[in-house]
Design a protein around this motif. Sequence first.
Motif, PDB file in Angstrom:
ATOM      1  N   VAL A   1     -33.074 -24.387 -28.443  1.00  0.00           N
ATOM      2  CA  VAL A   1     -32.509 -25.724 -28.244  1.00  0.00           C
ATOM      3  C   VAL A   1     -30.988 -25.655 -28.207  1.00  0.00           C
ATOM      4  CG1 VAL A   1     -32.247 -27.994 -29.310  1.00  0.00           C
ATOM      5  CG2 VAL A   1     -34.501 -26.905 -29.246  1.00  0.00           C
ATOM      6  N   GLU A   2     -30.405 -24.819 -29.067  1.00  0.00           N
ATOM      7  CA  GLU A   2     -28.945 -24.673 -29.078  1.00  0.00           C
ATOM      8  C   GLU A   2     -28.444 -24.111 -27.751  1.00  0.00           C
ATOM      9  OE1 GLU A   2     -25.424 -22.439 -31.663  1.00  0.00           O
ATOM     10  OE2 GLU A   2     -27.526 -21.926 -31.982  1.00  0.00           O
ATOM     11  N   GLN A   3     -29.118 -23.070 -27.236  1.00  0.00           N
ATOM     12  CA  GLN A   3     -28.702 -22.479 -25.965  1.00  0.00           C
ATOM     13  C   GLN A   3     -28.889 -23.459 -24.821  1.00  0.00           C
ATOM     14  OE1 GLN A   3     -27.152 -19.765 -25.830  1.00  0.00           O
ATOM     15  NE2 GLN A   3     -27.273 -18.915 -23.776  1.00  0.00           N
ATOM     16  N   LEU A   4     -29.963 -24.214 -24.834  1.00  0.00           N
ATOM     17  CA  LEU A   4     -30.185 -25.207 -23.798  1.00  0.00           C
ATOM     18  C   LEU A   4     -29.098 -26.277 -23.824  1.00  0.00           C
ATOM     19  CD1 LEU A   4     -32.088 -26.263 -21.581  1.00  0.00           C
ATOM     20  CD2 LEU A   4     -33.344 -27.486 -23.369  1.00  0.00           C
ATOM     21  N   THR A   5     -28.703 -26.692 -25.024  1.00  0.00           N
ATOM     22  CA  THR A   5     -27.623 -27.673 -25.160  1.00  0.00           C
ATOM     23  C   THR A   5     -26.312 -27.121 -24.618  1.00  0.00           C
ATOM     24  OG1 THR A   5     -28.699 -28.570 -27.145  1.00  0.00           O
ATOM     25  CG2 THR A   5     -26.380 -29.136 -26.805  1.00  0.00           C
ATOM     26  N   LEU A   6     -26.022 -25.854 -24.926  1.00  0.00           N
ATOM     27  CA  LEU A   6     -24.804 -25.231 -24.401  1.00  0.00           C
ATOM     28  C   LEU A   6     -24.798 -25.232 -22.876  1.00  0.00           C
ATOM     29  CD1 LEU A   6     -24.325 -22.090 -26.710  1.00  0.00           C
ATOM     30  CD2 LEU A   6     -22.800 -24.062 -26.532  1.00  0.00           C
ATOM     31  N   ARG A   7     -25.922 -24.914 -22.273  1.00  0.00           N
ATOM     32  CA  ARG A   7     -25.983 -24.839 -20.812  1.00  0.00           C
ATOM     33  C   ARG A   7     -25.811 -26.207 -20.173  1.00  0.00           C
ATOM     34  NH1 ARG A   7     -30.913 -20.331 -20.328  1.00  0.00           N
ATOM     35  NH2 ARG A   7     -29.611 -18.612 -21.104  1.00  0.00           N
ATOM     36  N   MET A   8     -26.488 -27.211 -20.719  1.00  0.00           N
ATOM     37  CA  MET A   8     -26.375 -28.557 -20.157  1.00  0.00           C
ATOM     38  C   MET A   8     -24.953 -29.089 -20.315  1.00  0.00           C
ATOM     39  SD  MET A   8     -29.516 -29.104 -19.117  1.00  0.00           S
ATOM     40  CE  MET A   8     -29.865 -30.851 -18.984  1.00  0.00           C
ATOM     41  N   THR A   9     -24.331 -28.811 -21.474  1.00  0.00           N
ATOM     42  CA  THR A   9     -22.954 -29.255 -21.715  1.00  0.00           C
ATOM     43  C   THR A   9     -21.984 -28.534 -20.795  1.00  0.00           C
ATOM     44  OG1 THR A   9     -23.487 -29.702 -24.035  1.00  0.00           O
ATOM     45  CG2 THR A   9     -21.160 -29.509 -23.461  1.00  0.00           C
ATOM     46  N   ALA A  10     -22.182 -27.233 -20.628  1.00  0.00           N
ATOM     47  CA  ALA A  10     -21.280 -26.445 -19.780  1.00  0.00           C
ATOM     48  C   ALA A  10     -21.277 -26.956 -18.349  1.00  0.00           C
ATOM     49  CB  ALA A  10     -21.686 -24.978 -19.817  1.00  0.00           C
ATOM     50  N   LEU A  11     -22.423 -27.359 -17.860  1.00  0.00           N
ATOM     51  CA  LEU A  11     -22.522 -27.792 -16.465  1.00  0.00           C
ATOM     52  C   LEU A  11     -22.143 -29.250 -16.268  1.00  0.00           C
ATOM     53  CD1 LEU A  11     -25.842 -26.009 -15.447  1.00  0.00           C
ATOM     54  CD2 LEU A  11     -23.512 -25.414 -14.749  1.00  0.00           C
ATOM     55  N   SER A  12     -21.908 -29.973 -17.371  1.00  0.00           N
ATOM     56  CA  SER A  12     -21.592 -31.392 -17.231  1.00  0.00           C
ATOM     57  C   SER A  12     -20.127 -31.640 -16.886  1.00  0.00           C
ATOM     58  CB  SER A  12     -21.939 -32.134 -18.534  1.00  0.00           C
ATOM     59  OG  SER A  12     -21.088 -31.724 -19.594  1.00  0.00           O
ATOM     60  N   HIS A  13     -19.273 -30.600 -16.981  1.00  0.00           N
ATOM     61  CA  HIS A  13     -17.841 -30.755 -16.710  1.00  0.00           C
ATOM     62  C   HIS A  13     -17.589 -30.619 -15.213  1.00  0.00           C
ATOM     63  CE1 HIS A  13     -13.525 -30.151 -16.883  1.00  0.00           C
ATOM     64  NE2 HIS A  13     -13.554 -30.508 -18.163  1.00  0.00           N
TER      65      HIS A  13
ATOM     66  N   LEU B   1     -33.291 -24.186 -15.212  1.00  0.00           N
ATOM     67  CA  LEU B   1     -32.837 -25.200 -16.166  1.00  0.00           C
ATOM     68  C   LEU B   1     -33.784 -26.392 -16.245  1.00  0.00           C
ATOM     69  CD1 LEU B   1     -28.947 -25.427 -15.930  1.00  0.00           C
ATOM     70  CD2 LEU B   1     -30.336 -25.007 -17.953  1.00  0.00           C
ATOM     71  N   GLY B   2     -34.320 -26.816 -15.097  1.00  0.00           N
ATOM     72  CA  GLY B   2     -35.225 -27.963 -15.121  1.00  0.00           C
ATOM     73  C   GLY B   2     -36.453 -27.691 -15.969  1.00  0.00           C
ATOM     74  N   SER B   3     -37.106 -26.558 -15.734  1.00  0.00           N
ATOM     75  CA  SER B   3     -38.301 -26.223 -16.521  1.00  0.00           C
ATOM     76  C   SER B   3     -37.939 -25.910 -17.965  1.00  0.00           C
ATOM     77  CB  SER B   3     -39.040 -25.039 -15.882  1.00  0.00           C
ATOM     78  OG  SER B   3     -38.204 -23.909 -15.781  1.00  0.00           O
ATOM     79  N   ASP B   4     -36.762 -25.279 -18.181  1.00  0.00           N
ATOM     80  CA  ASP B   4     -36.323 -25.006 -19.553  1.00  0.00           C
ATOM     81  C   ASP B   4     -36.101 -26.305 -20.325  1.00  0.00           C
ATOM     82  OD1 ASP B   4     -36.397 -22.290 -19.231  1.00  0.00           O
ATOM     83  OD2 ASP B   4     -34.252 -22.048 -18.884  1.00  0.00           O
ATOM     84  N   PHE B   5     -35.468 -27.284 -19.635  1.00  0.00           N
ATOM     85  CA  PHE B   5     -35.203 -28.563 -20.282  1.00  0.00           C
ATOM     86  C   PHE B   5     -36.515 -29.273 -20.614  1.00  0.00           C
ATOM     87  CE2 PHE B   5     -34.470 -33.206 -19.853  1.00  0.00           C
ATOM     88  CZ  PHE B   5     -33.607 -33.373 -20.927  1.00  0.00           C
ATOM     89  N   LEU B   6     -37.453 -29.263 -19.667  1.00  0.00           N
ATOM     90  CA  LEU B   6     -38.732 -29.914 -19.899  1.00  0.00           C
ATOM     91  C   LEU B   6     -39.475 -29.241 -21.048  1.00  0.00           C
ATOM     92  CD1 LEU B   6     -40.646 -32.109 -18.881  1.00  0.00           C
ATOM     93  CD2 LEU B   6     -41.688 -30.413 -17.378  1.00  0.00           C
ATOM     94  N   GLU B   7     -39.483 -27.893 -21.066  1.00  0.00           N
ATOM     95  CA  GLU B   7     -40.144 -27.175 -22.145  1.00  0.00           C
ATOM     96  C   GLU B   7     -39.502 -27.495 -23.479  1.00  0.00           C
ATOM     97  OE1 GLU B   7     -40.993 -24.100 -25.046  1.00  0.00           O
ATOM     98  OE2 GLU B   7     -39.048 -24.501 -24.145  1.00  0.00           O
TER      99      GLU B   7
END
Length: 368
Positions: free
Chosen positions: A281-293, A358-364
Motif C-alpha cells: 500500500v505504501e509503494q502504491l501510494t508513492l507511485r500514485m503521488t509521484a504521477l500526480s505532479h 498501475l490500474g490493476s495494482d490500484f484495484l488489487e
Amino acid sequence: MSVHIDITGLRRERVAVVPSPLAELGMALHALSEPGHHPGLQGWATTVTAGLDPHLADRMCEADFLWRTTFSDLFLPSAGIPGGSTLPAATLAEELDLLDKLTDEQFVDAALEFTGALTYDAEGPGALSHPQVRARALDLAASRGPQQVRFTRRLLDDPPCVRAWLRQFLEDCDEAFFAEVWSRLRHQLATDVRHKTDLLRRKGLAEALASVSPALSLDESAGRITVDKLADGRTATADGGLLLVPTSLGWPHLMVLHRFRWQPVLHYPVGSPELAAPPSVEQLTLRMTALSHPVRMRICRHLARSAYTTGELAQVHGMTAPEISRHLGVLKKAGLITTRRRGRYVLHQLDVTVVARLGSDFLEGILR
C-alpha cells in the motif's frame, strides 16, 4: 495502514489451515453480487444467475449487503465459538450448525457490520442491549436504503426469525448451485491446505505466511503479524489459535477477521492471477503521488519514448538540473523509472511495465 495480529505465546499447533464450505459459499454469493471484482468468474456468475429460480434471486438481493458491500463474519462462525479453538467444519450443514451456536448478540453484531455502527476490534456496547447503538444502527442503515432498514429492523426485533431465514436461504443456495461448485473446488482447497500445513511443520509460520500472500509479514521478535491493507485494525490470538482459510473464489480479496473476542482468521485466495509480488500500500501510494505532479507527468512523457540524461531533461523542460534531479528522485523512489550508465552519462527511462500495471495494482490494493 495495516491490520496487526498479536501472536505472543502462540504455539505452532494452534495454527490451523482449514477450508470452510460456508466461507466459500459466502464468497460465491459475493462474486455473484459483484462480478466486476472477479473478472475471471464472470462467465460462471452469468451462467449461475441465468439459471436461478426467480424467488431465490429475489431473496439473494434481500440481504446482499452481508456479502456484497462487506464480507460478514457470519460466514466464519467457528471463529466466534468461545475458546478460540473451534475449526471450520467439513460440510456446509455442520458449519450452519456452528452458525446456530453463536449467541443472538454475536449474530446481530456481525450482521450489522455493514452499517459501521458498532466497534469491531475493541469491546463496545451491542445493538440488542443498548438503545443508542440500536438507534444509530437504524440511522446508518437508512443511509444505505430502505431495504437495509427493513432488514435491520427485522434483525433487531426478532433475531431468531432472521437466523432461520438466513439458514434456509443458504441451504437453498447449496441446493441450487453451491453443492456443484463445492464438489469441484474442495479438491483444490485440500491441496493448498496440505501444502501450507507442510510448510508450517517443516519451515515455520513465516514461510507459511509468505506462501499465503506477499501482503503478510511476520515480526517474530515482536510476536506480530502485519497485513498490508488499506484499513487499520488489531487483534490478538491470546489463549486461542490462528486460522488460515483458503478460498478459490476470493482473488483479489485478502480478508482478516479481527473482531473483538473472536479467533483471528486470515481468509486468503488460492490459484489466483495475483502478481508474484504486488506493491505494498505504501509503494502504491508513492507511485500514485509521484504521477500526480504535472511536471513529473511531462517528464514521464519523454522518458516513455526514450532514455534521457538529467541535463537533456533540464534543457527540454526549461528547468535547472537540480530541479529535474529532485523530480527524478521521486519517480525513482516510487519504482517508476530505471537508470543505466552509458560512458560518463546516466540515462533515465520510464518502466512502462510498472506503469501499465498501475490500474490493476490500484484495484488489487483497494480490494485486498
